[in-house]
Design a protein around this motif. Structure first.
Motif, PDB file in Angstrom:
ATOM      1  N   ALA A  28       0.823  -1.224   0.000  1.00  0.00           N
ATOM      2  CA  ALA A  28       0.000   0.000   0.000  1.00  0.00           C
ATOM      3  C   ALA A  28       0.845   1.256   0.000  1.00  0.00           C
ATOM      4  N   SER A  29       2.113   1.137  -0.438  1.00  0.00           N
ATOM      5  CA  SER A  29       2.914   2.371  -0.466  1.00  0.00           C
ATOM      6  C   SER A  29       3.037   2.863  -1.905  1.00  0.00           C
ATOM      7  N   ILE A  30       4.208   2.741  -2.501  1.00  0.00           N
ATOM      8  CA  ILE A  30       4.395   3.360  -3.823  1.00  0.00           C
ATOM      9  C   ILE A  30       3.615   2.627  -4.919  1.00  0.00           C
ATOM     10  N   LYS A  31       3.698   1.265  -4.889  1.00  0.00           N
ATOM     11  CA  LYS A  31       3.043   0.507  -5.956  1.00  0.00           C
ATOM     12  C   LYS A  31       1.838  -0.223  -5.408  1.00  0.00           C
ATOM     13  N   ARG A  32       0.683   0.069  -5.977  1.00  0.00           N
ATOM     14  CA  ARG A  32      -0.542  -0.593  -5.550  1.00  0.00           C
ATOM     15  C   ARG A  32      -1.131  -1.364  -6.731  1.00  0.00           C
ATOM     16  N   THR A  33      -1.471  -2.627  -6.491  1.00  0.00           N
ATOM     17  CA  THR A  33      -2.041  -3.463  -7.547  1.00  0.00           C
ATOM     18  C   THR A  33      -3.201  -4.257  -6.971  1.00  0.00           C
ATOM     19  N   ALA A  34      -4.057  -4.777  -7.861  1.00  0.00           N
ATOM     20  CA  ALA A  34      -5.178  -5.605  -7.401  1.00  0.00           C
ATOM     21  C   ALA A  34      -4.635  -6.819  -6.649  1.00  0.00           C
ATOM     22  N   GLN A  35      -3.570  -7.411  -7.208  1.00  0.00           N
ATOM     23  CA  GLN A  35      -3.008  -8.617  -6.583  1.00  0.00           C
ATOM     24  C   GLN A  35      -2.435  -8.305  -5.202  1.00  0.00           C
ATOM     25  N   THR A  75      -9.228   2.216  -8.977  1.00  0.00           N
ATOM     26  CA  THR A  75      -8.430   1.526  -9.994  1.00  0.00           C
ATOM     27  C   THR A  75      -7.868   2.523 -11.021  1.00  0.00           C
ATOM     28  N   GLU A  76      -7.328   3.587 -10.537  1.00  0.00           N
ATOM     29  CA  GLU A  76      -6.667   4.614 -11.359  1.00  0.00           C
ATOM     30  C   GLU A  76      -5.550   5.208 -10.496  1.00  0.00           C
ATOM     31  N   SER A  77      -4.753   6.106 -11.069  1.00  0.00           N
ATOM     32  CA  SER A  77      -3.756   6.821 -10.259  1.00  0.00           C
ATOM     33  C   SER A  77      -4.210   8.258 -10.072  1.00  0.00           C
ATOM     34  N   HIS A 137      -1.501   8.250  -4.964  1.00  0.00           N
ATOM     35  CA  HIS A 137      -2.020   6.884  -5.156  1.00  0.00           C
ATOM     36  C   HIS A 137      -1.683   6.430  -6.575  1.00  0.00           C
ATOM     37  N   LEU A 138      -0.723   5.500  -6.673  1.00  0.00           N
ATOM     38  CA  LEU A 138      -0.298   5.011  -7.986  1.00  0.00           C
ATOM     39  C   LEU A 138      -0.744   3.564  -8.121  1.00  0.00           C
ATOM     40  N   THR A 141       4.692   1.331 -14.934  1.00  0.00           N
ATOM     41  CA  THR A 141       3.929   2.476 -15.440  1.00  0.00           C
ATOM     42  C   THR A 141       2.546   2.494 -14.801  1.00  0.00           C
ATOM     43  N   PRO A 142       2.277   3.471 -13.938  1.00  0.00           N
ATOM     44  CA  PRO A 142       0.956   3.482 -13.309  1.00  0.00           C
ATOM     45  C   PRO A 142      -0.148   3.801 -14.305  1.00  0.00           C
ATOM     46  N   ARG A 143      -1.332   3.260 -14.017  1.00  0.00           N
ATOM     47  CA  ARG A 143      -2.495   3.638 -14.834  1.00  0.00           C
ATOM     48  C   ARG A 143      -2.713   5.142 -14.724  1.00  0.00           C
TER      49      ARG A 143
END
Ligand code: FAD
Length: 322
Positions: free
Chosen positions: A208-215, A263-265, A269-270, A279-281
């Motif tokens: 939950a810091s720099i890179k956030r993904t569904a997984q 589900t966006e940046s 929030h990336l 590459t963030p959305r």
């Protein structure tokens, strides 16, 4: 470092510092260290390609000829000219930049953009509870203009104090409430609550810091759920530590839930399509010009709701890190 030739470094033009955050995070995620070397300019740095307007602006602010030697050629010369105390401060702590020591970097939280929902009196939805400062959310929207934590702590602190004092004056002392019965004990091997806290800290830093993904969000919520199935042993750490860790676990669940919903940046929030992606959305207007409110619903389940913010009728301030 991750700056590969031809890599399509992402991110919106308004927030280019995220490129560095992402690069540093990707390296530390792999267990590698990232350091700043003040003894020479980064390899490949071509100052001629930098926007001359930026240099001019900087030279103007600091009144230093930064484009001329020695400043042009030496990050240490620039740092000493701009912020000499930092060089001394680091030396006192065993990092001697003048002797060529490297300065290790890692991402850290600087400000929590969300928080407890308050009204214009700094009142929360719990009667008699007021919130001000970083813990109170919603004052900055998706990002915080640099320096605005002062507004959180001082302006809203004054309002919160005034509101609390007015309420206290108008209230009678409350009768002590009976203690709620303790929840049914979890089963399984007890886990030291200090270990629980370390696990949450680590999983939040990773998911939950720099890179956030569904997984990442899914795995983080599963890890939290697994922790909750075991009894937490507070014999060594004490009841206060236990109570605080329960709150930390709840906040972690709320943050992960919110991260997975957006589900966006936007702002810091990336959101990435996969853990491998760098590459963030992009941000998705108008669908996501909304803020998220979480609360407990029936049977204690978290309920999340997207609300439309009040549109300001004044010019929006540009983000400057700070
Ligand atoms: C590295 C860094 C750089 C920053 N730079 C800037 C900047 O340039 N400009 C800017 O505006 N903001 C900046 N910020 C953000 C800003 O510093 C914070 O948002 C601000 O200090 C928060 O103030 P606060 O009073 O709300 O919370 P805090 O300063 O965190 O105060 C909370 C206090 O509560 C105490 N506490 C916690 N639990 C308990 C308990 N159970 N019982 C009693 N006391 C408790 C804590 O010990 C702490 O003293 C920066 C933050 C960081 C980390």
């Amino acid at each position: 470092m991750l700056f590969r030739k031809g890599a399509s470094w992402p991110v919106s033009r308004e927030e280019p510092s995220h490129v560095i955050d992402i690069a540093v995070f990707c390296e530390t995620e792999k267990g590698r260290k990232v350091s700043m070397d003040f003894s020479r300019n980064p390899a490949g740095l071509d100052l001629a390609r930098m926007d001359p307007a930026l240099w001019a602006k900087y030279a103007n602010i600091k009144a230093l000829p930064l484009t001329a030697p020695p400043y042009r050629d030496s990050p240490l010369a620039r740092l000493k000219a701009i912020n000499a105390p930092s060089v001394r401060w680091l030396k006192d702590r065993g990092i001697d930049l003048e002797a060529g020591d490297l300065l290790e970097l890692a991402p850290a939280c600087q400000h929590f953009q969300g928080g407890v929902k308050i009204d214009e009196r700094a009142a929360t939805t719990v009667p008699g509870l007021f919130a001000a400062g970083e813990v109170a959310g919603g004052q900055h929207g998706a990002n915080r203009p640099g320096g605005n934590a002062l507004m959180d702590s001082q302006v809203m602190g004054k309002l919160a104090g005034g509101s609390a004092a007015a309420m206290a004056k108008a209230s009678k002392p409350a009768a002590p409430r009976p203690r709620r019965p303790a929840k049914a004990a979890a089963r399984g091997t007890p886990i030291d609550v200090r270990e629980v806290r370390r696990t949450i800290q680590h999983l939040m830093s990773m998911r939950a810091s720099i890179k956030r993904t569904a997984q990442g969000v899914k795995e983080g919520l599963a890890e939290l759920a697994a922790l909750a199935t075991r009894p937490w042993d507070a014999a060594e750490a004490g009841e206060a530590f236990l109570a605080e860790t329960r709150s930390i676990a709840l906040v972690a669940e709320m943050v992960l839930t919110a991260c997975g919903t957006r589900t966006e940046s936007r702002g810091p929030h990336l959101y990435f399509d996969s853990p491998e992606s760098t590459t963030p959305r992009p941000r998705q207007d108008p669908d996501w010009r909304k803020y998220l409110v979480l609360r407990r619903g029936p049977r204690g389940k978290l309920v999340i709701e997207a609300r439309k913010p009040v549109e300001p009728d004044w010019p929006v301030v540009q983000q400057i890190d700070g």
